[in-house]
Structure formats: structure tokens, C-alpha cells
Design a protein around this motif. Sequence first.
Motif, PDB file in Angstrom:
ATOM      1  N   ILE A  85     -64.938 -44.104  70.051  1.00 21.00           N
ATOM      2  CA  ILE A  85     -66.162 -43.382  70.399  1.00 21.00           C
ATOM      3  C   ILE A  85     -67.106 -44.234  71.259  1.00 21.00           C
ATOM      4  N   ILE A  86     -67.379 -45.449  70.830  1.00 19.00           N
ATOM      5  CA  ILE A  86     -68.302 -46.294  71.604  1.00 19.00           C
ATOM      6  C   ILE A  86     -67.712 -46.613  72.990  1.00 19.00           C
ATOM      7  N   PRO A  87     -66.405 -46.977  73.073  1.00 18.23           N
ATOM      8  CA  PRO A  87     -65.824 -47.153  74.410  1.00 18.23           C
ATOM      9  C   PRO A  87     -65.939 -45.895  75.280  1.00 18.23           C
ATOM     10  N   ALA A  88     -65.782 -44.712  74.689  1.00 16.94           N
ATOM     11  CA  ALA A  88     -65.881 -43.466  75.467  1.00 16.94           C
ATOM     12  C   ALA A  88     -67.288 -43.304  76.037  1.00 16.94           C
ATOM     13  N   ILE A  89     -68.289 -43.696  75.245  1.00 15.80           N
ATOM     14  CA  ILE A  89     -69.669 -43.610  75.721  1.00 15.80           C
ATOM     15  C   ILE A  89     -69.882 -44.619  76.851  1.00 15.80           C
ATOM     16  N   ASN A  90     -69.355 -45.809  76.657  1.00 13.21           N
ATOM     17  CA  ASN A  90     -69.583 -46.855  77.652  1.00 13.21           C
ATOM     18  C   ASN A  90     -68.822 -46.634  78.946  1.00 13.21           C
ATOM     19  N   SER A  91     -67.711 -45.916  78.881  1.00 15.18           N
ATOM     20  CA  SER A  91     -66.961 -45.631  80.108  1.00 15.18           C
ATOM     21  C   SER A  91     -67.538 -44.409  80.813  1.00 15.18           C
ATOM     22  N   LEU A 146     -82.080 -39.750  78.692  1.00 16.79           N
ATOM     23  CA  LEU A 146     -81.360 -38.920  77.720  1.00 16.79           C
ATOM     24  C   LEU A 146     -81.796 -39.276  76.294  1.00 16.79           C
ATOM     25  N   LEU A 147     -81.971 -40.577  76.050  1.00 18.57           N
ATOM     26  CA  LEU A 147     -82.395 -41.018  74.716  1.00 18.57           C
ATOM     27  C   LEU A 147     -83.732 -40.358  74.346  1.00 18.57           C
ATOM     28  N   GLY A 148     -84.664 -40.395  75.272  1.00 13.05           N
ATOM     29  CA  GLY A 148     -85.987 -39.806  75.036  1.00 13.05           C
ATOM     30  C   GLY A 148     -85.895 -38.314  74.777  1.00 13.05           C
ATOM     31  N   ASP A 187     -74.460 -54.790  65.116  1.00 11.95           N
ATOM     32  CA  ASP A 187     -73.331 -55.018  66.002  1.00 11.95           C
ATOM     33  C   ASP A 187     -73.179 -53.904  67.025  1.00 11.95           C
ATOM     34  N   ARG A 188     -73.259 -52.667  66.556  1.00 10.24           N
ATOM     35  CA  ARG A 188     -73.120 -51.530  67.473  1.00 10.24           C
ATOM     36  C   ARG A 188     -74.278 -51.485  68.454  1.00 10.24           C
ATOM     37  N   LEU A 189     -75.449 -51.917  68.006  1.00  8.86           N
ATOM     38  CA  LEU A 189     -76.622 -51.905  68.888  1.00  8.86           C
ATOM     39  C   LEU A 189     -76.461 -52.856  70.074  1.00  8.86           C
ATOM     40  N   LYS A 190     -75.484 -53.754  69.988  1.00  5.35           N
ATOM     41  CA  LYS A 190     -75.220 -54.625  71.138  1.00  5.35           C
ATOM     42  C   LYS A 190     -74.517 -53.843  72.239  1.00  5.35           C
ATOM     43  N   ASN A 191     -73.831 -52.756  71.849  1.00 11.54           N
ATOM     44  CA  ASN A 191     -73.036 -51.987  72.818  1.00 11.54           C
ATOM     45  C   ASN A 191     -73.613 -50.636  73.197  1.00 11.54           C
ATOM     46  N   VAL A 192     -74.361 -50.049  72.302  1.00 11.38           N
ATOM     47  CA  VAL A 192     -74.946 -48.726  72.568  1.00 11.38           C
ATOM     48  C   VAL A 192     -76.373 -48.679  72.020  1.00 11.38           C
ATOM     49  N   ASP A 193     -77.116 -47.683  72.481  1.00  8.22           N
ATOM     50  CA  ASP A 193     -78.416 -47.396  71.868  1.00  8.22           C
ATOM     51  C   ASP A 193     -78.219 -46.289  70.845  1.00  8.22           C
ATOM     52  N   PHE A 194     -79.133 -46.221  69.898  1.00  8.26           N
ATOM     53  CA  PHE A 194     -79.106 -45.132  68.919  1.00  8.26           C
ATOM     54  C   PHE A 194     -80.414 -44.350  68.977  1.00  8.26           C
ATOM     55  N   ILE A 233     -75.824 -43.476  72.225  1.00 10.22           N
ATOM     56  CA  ILE A 233     -75.967 -43.157  73.658  1.00 10.22           C
ATOM     57  C   ILE A 233     -75.750 -44.441  74.448  1.00 10.22           C
ATOM     58  N   ALA A 234     -75.264 -44.289  75.683  1.00 11.16           N
ATOM     59  CA  ALA A 234     -75.038 -45.475  76.519  1.00 11.16           C
ATOM     60  C   ALA A 234     -76.320 -46.275  76.670  1.00 11.16           C
ATOM     61  N   LYS A 235     -76.204 -47.565  76.674  1.00 12.59           N
ATOM     62  CA  LYS A 235     -77.368 -48.439  76.843  1.00 12.59           C
ATOM     63  C   LYS A 235     -78.047 -48.151  78.170  1.00 12.59           C
ATOM     64  N   GLY A 236     -79.361 -48.172  78.126  1.00 15.24           N
ATOM     65  CA  GLY A 236     -80.117 -48.014  79.370  1.00 15.24           C
ATOM     66  C   GLY A 236     -80.321 -46.580  79.803  1.00 15.24           C
TER      67      GLY A 236
END
Length: 288
Positions: A121-127, A260-262, A142-149, A253-256
Motif C-alpha cells: 500500500i505505501i509503495p503504491a502511494i509513493n509510486s 489533498l491532505l488538507g 516509521d510509516r510517517l517517514k514515508n507517507v503523511d497521515f 497520503i503521499a508526502k508533500g
Amino acid sequence: MKKKMISMMLCAAMTAAMLAGCGGNNAADTSAPAAEDGAGEETPEAEAPEAEAPAEENTEAEDASAAPADGTLVMATNAYFEPYEYYEGDQVVGIDVEMAQAVADKLGMELKVEDMEFDSIIPAINSGKANIGVAGMTVTEDRLKNVDFTNPYTTATQVIIVQEGSEITGEADLTGKTVGVQLGTTGDIYVSDMDGVTVEQYNKGMDAVQALTTGKIDAVVIDNEPAKQFVSKAEGLKILEEEFVTEEYAIAIAKGNEELLGKINTALDELTADGTLQAIIDKYITAE
Ligand code: ARG
């Protein structure tokens, strides 16, 4: 009853990550069964429900060039986690799906659900293959290093499932035992970090529960609500009262991707304020 808070979980997650990085014993022990349990069992089951959408069959192999079309909100999930996401016929339903649908409606987007392995799931978001990960996913450091929540939408606990006659009455009794978990979940991270416990990783929680039913393993550590569902569908199993860890689920959600996060946080706030979110939860979870 002893309840550890999320910070404990985060510590465990970080320690596990460090162990993995250093090639520590625990991590090394646990990686082997994953490979065995993985490839062989997962493929036939995972593909069957996707038959209805043949065009999407190879999406997991695709890269960022397969970014979701404008106006489509692609939700990555692992649909073997009732009541949050599971198959009803060939459709994925559950709390997460209904919540994501309500969010998509607010954003004026069309929701598309992509079922995959939990740790994809996280790789799918990041790709860029998926816009959001909604899978009863616990917020961890740990997950927060790769994605935002997003803001959390629910709290959950990790629980221990054992056979009815088991001598295991709590976490302390797991020493020397073999414990099944779903690969890549917080239950996996937590148990993998326990000294003297052998971890067996399964692609689906239900596979771990089946191994417990047949006596192949001594216990399963998994999220409380799916645990209730699994136990109700199996013979001779019970959930121990002692809860391991309290966690919070949020949408990844993808970092940055601040915009969309908002938007999703605003949608979640509105769905919370007007009672929609609680109504969705109540539809799937009966209060005790
Ligand atoms: N809450 C746990 C975690 O985030 C387990 C989630 C598993 N979800 C799923 N859809 N299989 O690690």
C-alpha cells in the motif's frame, strides 16, 4: 487491565526497524516464513476477485506513469480485514470503503478501490499508483517517514487470539511460543520485537487464524475488530481480554501532497461533525 499507549507502539516499531537494519536475530528469524507464506498462497486468491476488472490486472507491476486519472481518487487497501475492508461477492465493502466514498463525494471525485498486499500500500502511494491508503492503517513513526497521515478516524487495539483451552492468558505467556501475524502490520512489528517469541508472518490475517485453528501456531496478534470477525468464523478460538497496544487509524497520503491532505482532513472533520462517520462505523460494528 494494562493498556500501553501508542508511544509504546512507536518505540517497538522503531526498534524493529533498527533490528532489521542491523540484521538482528529477531528480524532475521521472521523474514524467512514470510517468503514461504507469501508467493505460493497469495496469488490465486488475490487474483480471483479482480477478475471483474481485467484491465486492472497488472496494476501492481505498473509504475508512476500509471498515475490516477484526474477526478479519480484511487484507494489502495488490503481487503481481508473485516469490518474495515472485505469482499462481499466481488465488491470490496466496509467502514474504510464507505468513509473513502463519503470523502470522495465531498471532493467531487470518483472513488476507485485497488486491493493489494498490505505491505504494497505505501509503495503504491509513493509510486503515484494510488492517491490514498485506507486499510485500517495505524499511524506509526516509521510509516510517517514515508507517507503523511490525515487526522485519525478511529482508535483500535492489538489483541491476542488463542485456542479456547490455551494456557496463554496474556502477553507474558507468549515467550517460547509461535505467534502468527499479518505481514507488515503493527502486530507483526510488535511481536517481532518480543524476545523469545517466534513470529510466523502471513499475507492475510485469516491465514494466521486458520493456522491457529489447526494448532500450527500458538496465538495470533491482530487488530481487535478483525479479530472478532475471524474468531466468530472459526471454531474453538477466543480473544484474550488483555489488550496489547492502543493505536490510531488514519488515511495515508503521499508526502508533500498538502492540498489533498488538507481537503481530506476538512472532509473528515465535516463527516465527523455531522455524524456520518459514526453512522458508518455503527453500521459495521455493534457497540458492546
Ligand atoms: N492496524 C494494523 C497496521 O496498520 C493492521 C492493518 C491491516 N489492514 C489490512 N487492511 N489488512 O499495521
